[in-house]
Enzyme design. Structure first.
Site, PDB file in Angstrom:
ATOM      1  CE1 TYR A 213      -5.996   1.222  -5.147  1.00  0.00           C
ATOM      2  CE2 TYR A 213      -5.385  -0.966  -4.858  1.00  0.00           C
ATOM      3  CZ  TYR A 213      -5.310   0.210  -4.574  1.00  0.00           C
ATOM      4  OH  TYR A 213      -4.701   0.534  -3.339  1.00  0.00           O
ATOM      5  CG  MET A 264      -7.490   2.252   8.160  1.00  0.00           C
ATOM      6  SD  MET A 264      -8.384   3.494   7.610  1.00  0.00           S
ATOM      7  CE  MET A 264      -9.467   3.843   9.278  1.00  0.00           C
ATOM      8  CB  CYS A 265      -2.344   1.134  12.754  1.00  0.00           C
ATOM      9  SG  CYS A 265      -3.416  -0.256  12.911  1.00  0.00           S
ATOM     10  N   GLY A 266      -1.933   4.585  11.683  1.00  0.00           N
ATOM     11  CA  GLY A 266      -1.041   5.561  11.689  1.00  0.00           C
ATOM     12  C   GLY A 266       0.505   5.420  11.101  1.00  0.00           C
ATOM     13  CG  ASP A 282       3.843   0.975   1.264  1.00  0.00           C
ATOM     14  OD1 ASP A 282       3.218   0.556   2.261  1.00  0.00           O
ATOM     15  OD2 ASP A 282       3.331   0.336   0.064  1.00  0.00           O
ATOM     16  CG  ASN A 377      -7.887   2.058  -1.350  1.00  0.00           C
ATOM     17  OD1 ASN A 377      -6.965   2.585  -0.714  1.00  0.00           O
ATOM     18  ND2 ASN A 377      -7.765   1.218  -2.191  1.00  0.00           N
ATOM     19  NE  ARG A 411      -7.496   1.621  13.983  1.00  0.00           N
ATOM     20  CZ  ARG A 411      -7.993   2.876  14.092  1.00  0.00           C
ATOM     21  NH1 ARG A 411      -8.801   3.109  15.090  1.00  0.00           N
ATOM     22  NH2 ARG A 411      -7.620   3.656  13.218  1.00  0.00           N
TER      23      ARG A 411
HETATM   24  C1  SPV Z   1      -1.499  -0.888   1.245  1.00  0.00           C
HETATM   25  O1  SPV Z   1      -2.546  -1.329   1.059  1.00  0.00           O
HETATM   26  O2  SPV Z   1      -0.683  -1.400   2.167  1.00  0.00           O
HETATM   27  C2  SPV Z   1      -0.836  -0.079   0.219  1.00  0.00           C
HETATM   28  C3  SPV Z   1      -1.444   0.392  -0.920  1.00  0.00           C
HETATM   29  O3  SPV Z   1       0.370   0.674   0.531  1.00  0.00           O
HETATM   30  S1  SPV Z   1      -1.566  -1.026  -2.151  1.00  0.00           S
HETATM   31  O4  SPV Z   1      -0.728  -0.265  -3.191  1.00  0.00           O
HETATM   32  O5  SPV Z   1      -2.881  -1.078  -2.761  1.00  0.00           O
HETATM   33  O6  SPV Z   1      -0.911  -1.967  -1.577  1.00  0.00           O
HETATM   34 MN    MN Z   2       1.321  -0.617   1.773  1.00  0.00          MN
END
Ligand code: SPV
Ligand code: MN
Length: 614
Positions: A213, A264-266, A282, A377, A411
Site C-alpha cells: 500500500y 475526511m475534513c475537506g 498533501d 481507501n 470537522r
Molecule cells: C493520508 O492518509 O494522509 C494520505 C494517504 O495522504 S497516505 O499516503 O496513505 O498517507
Molecule cells: Mn496525507
C-alpha cells in the site's frame, strides 16, 4: 552484488561512494537477481512501467491505453500504524506514536531483509522532494523490488538522477529501502505478519517490508515526511501535511494558501475548488526566504482517495480519470476491463475483481463483513500536470510562492464557525493549528461524533516531541513576515443536527480569506478571532455562487458558542498538560482565550450573535 556493467556505470557516474555503498550493502543483504538504476530519461521511466505490467503488479485497463490497476493484499489497504515505528535510542518516548529501540528494530528488519529479493529485480531510483535546484529541495534514493512503487514514485515526484550527478560527493540524501516481499498469484504480499515500517531518524533511512500500500511504501511520501518534520524543526522551517493552492483575488491578483485538515475534513475538495489554482494536495514545505514565508509542493502528483469521486462534486479529478493522462487505480473494482468505485457516476456492476480477488455483490470476508465493490481507501495516482486547474508556474518555481495564509480545517458539529481569522501568528498556531480536532464519522468503526485531537492534522507522523514541533512553529513566525492563520469548519450543525452550510460555501470562505490577507475587508472581532461581516459575505455569496445569503443563515453560522468553545479549550489544554516541554506560551495563549470567552459570556450570555460584537 548482481549488477551488470552498464548499470554499475550509471551508479559510478554519480561520483558519490555513499550511493554505491548504500546500494551494495542492501543488494548483498536482499540478494536481488538483477539491479536496474533509473536515470531521468523517459526510456527508463517506460522501462519501469513496462516491468510493473510484466511482473503483474499492474494490469492494463480497457478504457485508456495508459490506465492500469494495482491491488494490495486484502489486509494491506491502508497505513499500518501498528507496525510502523520510529527507532529511538536510550528508551526515548515520542507521545502518540510507536517507538522501538533502535538496535532491536534494526536487528529485526535486517533479519527480515535477508534474501527477500531473491528472484526479483531491484530498482534504484533518484528523486527530489520539492523542485530541483531549489532551496527547498531534499534528495532521496529509493531501493525497491516493486515496479509498482517505482512507477508510482515517478508519477508523484521529480526525478533527480541528474541532480545527484551535478552534486557528486556533496549530495546528501534520505534513503528508502522497500521490499514488497514474497507475492502470491495475485501479486500481493504473502507474509503480512512480517510487515514492518521502521524509521531510523539517526541515519535518515526508512525500511518498509512486506507491504505494498502506497502510504506504507512510497518512500518519498509519508515515510520521508517523518524525516522532514524532524529536519525542519532542527533547521527552523516547516514541513507540513498541507495542500498548497492559489486563490484568485480581484484584478488578476493571486494569493497563496496552505491548508491542513484531518482526513475526511475537506482538504482535497478545498484545493480543488472550481476556478481556483491547484498547486498540491498533501505536503508542503514552508521556508523563510529573504524575510518572506514561501511554500512549495513537496510532490509532483496526487495519490488520492477515489471513493466518492464523481463528475458533479469533483469535476477536475473526474476529468483526469477519464482522459489520456496516465492513471494507476488501486483497490477499485474491475469489471470487463473497466474501473468502478463507490460513489462514482452511474451503475456499479455486481461482479468483477477487487481487493478481495474475484468479487460478487454480497461477498463476505473471513470476518463475516460484506465486502464493498471498492475499498473505502481505494486510490488513484496521477501527475499534477494532468489537471486543468493546475498553477504550473507555482508548482515549478524553485523559490516557491509567497504564502499569504494558512488554513486549519476541522470537522466539528458545534464549536468553530465556518471561517475565523486568528489575532496573530502565535494565537493561530496555538488556538487554531495546535487545537485541531476532528470528529469520527460513520466511515470508521465505533461511536460517531467523538472528537479526536489532531494538531496540524499531523499527529500520525509526529516523529519528534510535540513541544519541540510547536516551539519551532512559534519561532518561525518571529523571523518572517508570518502568514495569517485561519480556521475553517465545513461541518457545523444546528441543534437538530442539520448541516448549516452547503459543500459549495467553502469557495466563499476562500474568497473572504483572500480579501483579508490583502487588507481589503474589515472583520468583526470576537473572543476567538476575526469573523466576516454580513455585508461582505452577502456580496461574495451572490458574486461567487449566485446565491442569496440570508441574515438568518449568517447569524446561525457565526454565533459564538461559548460553552462548546470553553469545553474545547479544556479538552485541548488537558492533553498538553500531560506532555513534557510544551512552551509556556501555549498555556498562556489558551488562558487568554478562555478569559475573553468568559468575559463575553458575562456580557452577552452563552450563545452570542456575531453582530453583538460590532
Ligand atoms: C493520508 O492518509 O494522509 C494520505 C494517504 O495522504 S497516505 O499516503 O496513505 O498517507
Ligand atoms: Mn496525507
Amino acid at each position: 552484488m548482481n549488477i551488470s556493467r552498464e548499470q554499475m556505470e550509471r551508479l559510478e557516474a554519480l561520483k558519490n561512494p555513499e550511493i554505491i555503498g548504500f546500494v551494495e550493502k542492501f543488494a548483498e543483504l536482499m540478494e536481488p537477481e538483477s539491479i536496474f538504476v533509473c536515470t531521468d530519461s523517459d526510456e527508463d521511466y517506460q522501462y519501469i512501467r513496462e516491468r510493473a505490467l510484466r511482473y503483474g503488479e499492474e494490469r492494463e485497463l480497457r478504457d485508456y491505453d495508459n490506465h492500469t490497476v494495482h491491488f494490495d493484499n486484502y489486509y494491506d489497504q491502508a497505513r499500518d500504524k501498528e507496525h510502523t515505528a520510529i527507532l529511538v535510542e536510550n528508551g526515548a518516548k515520542i507521545p502518540f506514536i510507536n517507538t522501538k529501540d533502535r538496535d532491536e528494530g534494526l536487528n529485526e528488519v535486517f533479519e527480515i531483509m535477508k534474501g527477500i529479493m531473491r528472484g526479483k529485480e531491484m530498482f534504484v531510483c533518484f528523486f527530489s522532494l520539492g523542485p530541483r535546484e531549489s532551496p527547498f529541495s531534499i534528495l532521496g534514493v529509493q531501493i525497491t523490488d516493486s515496479a509498482y512503487v517505482a512507477h508510482s514514485e515517478h508519477m508523484l515526484y521529480r526525478t533527480a538522477y541528474e541532480e545527484f550527478r551535478r552534486l557528486g560527493e556533496k549530495s546528501e540524501f534520505f534513503r528508502f529501502v522497500h521490499s514488497a516481499g514474497e507475492l502470491d498469484e495475485r501479486k500481493t504480499n504473502k507474509n503480512l505478519d512480517k510487515r514492518r515500517i521502521y524509521i531510523d531518524m539517526k541515519d535518515e533511512i526508512v525500511y518498509s517490508l512486506n507491504t505494498q500500500y502506497g502510504g506504507n511504501t512510497i518512500g518519498l511520501k509519508k515515510l520521508a515526511f517523518r524525516l522532514t518534520i524532524a529536519k525542519a524543526a532542527e533547521e527552523g522551517w516547516l514541513s507540513e501535511h498541507m495542500f498548497l493552492m492559489g486563490v484568485n483575488g480581484p484584478d488578476g491578483r493571486v494569493s497563496y494558501f496552505t491548508g491542513a485538515y484531518p482526513s475526511m475534513c475537506g482538504k482535497t475538495s478545498t484545493c480543488m475548488v472550481k476556478g481556483e489554482r491547484l498547486v498540491g494536495d498533501d505536503l508542503s514545505f514552508i521556508r523563510d526566504i529573504g524575510g518572506e514565508p514561501r511554500a512549495v509542493n513537496v510532490e509532483n502528483g496526487i495519490f488520492g482517495i477515489i471513493q466518492g469521486i464523481n463528475s458533479e462534486d469533483d469535476p477536475y479529478i473526474w476529468k483526469v480519470l477519464h482522459s489520456d493522462n496516465e492513471v494507476i487505480f488501486s483497490n477499485i473494482l474491475v469489471s470487463d476491463g473497466m474501473p468502478y468505485w463507490t460513489g462514482m457516476d452511474g451503475e456499479i456492476p455486481d461482479r468483477g475483481e477487487n481487493h478481495s480477488g474475484e468479487w460478487w455483490k454480497g461477498k463476505r470476508d473471513e470476518e463475516g463483513n460484506e465486502i464493498p465493490p471498492s475499498h473505502k481507501n481505494a486510490r488513484f495516482t496521477v501527475r499534477l500536470s494532468a489537471f486543468e486547474n493546475l498553477d504550473a508556474e507555482a508548482l515549478d518555481a524553485p523559490k516557491g510562492v509567497r504564502l499569504s495564509g494558512m488554513i486549519f480545517g476541522g470537522r466539528d458539529a458545534d464549536t468553530w464557525p465556518p471561517v475565523c481569522e486568528s489575532f496573530s501568528w502565535k494565537h493561530g498556531v496555538i488556538c487554531k493549528g495546535a487545537s485541531l480536532e476532528s470528529e469520527t464519522t460513520a466511515a470508521t468503526l465505533g461511536k460517531e461524533g467523538v472528537r479526536k485531537f489532531n494538531p496540524m492534522a499531523i499527529l500520525d507522523f509526529m516523529s519528534i516531541p510535540l513541544g519541540k514541533y510547536i516551539d519551532n512553529y512559534l519561532k518561525f513566525g518571529e523571523k518572517t513576515r508570518a502568514p495569517k492563520i485561519f480556521a475553517v469548519n465545513y461541518f457545523l450543525r444546528d441543534k437538530d443536527g442539520n448541516f448549516l452550510n452547503s459543500k459549495l460555501d467553502k469557495k466563499v470562505w476562500l474568497k473572504w480569506m483572500e480579501l483579508r490577507v490583502n487588507g481589503d475587508v474589515d472583520a468583526i472581532e470576537t473572543p476567538i478571532g476575526y469573523i466576516p461581516r454580513y455585508e461582505d459575505l452577502k456580496r461574495l455569496f451572490s458574486q461567487e455562487l449566485g446565491k442569496e445569503y440570508s441574515h438568518e443563515d449568517y447569524t446561525k453560522q457565526f454565533t459564538i458558542r461559548v460553552p462548546e468553545l470553553l469545553a474545547k479549550l479544556e479538552r485541548i489544554e488537558a492533553i498538553y498538560r500531560e506532555l513534557d516541554d510544551i512552551p509556556e506560551d501555549l498555556f498562556n495563549e489558551m488562558e487568554a482565550e478562555r478569559k475573553r470567552l468568559i468575559e463575553a459570556r458575562e456580557k452577552y450570555g452563552d450563545y452570542i450573535e456575531p453582530e453583538r460584537f460590532l
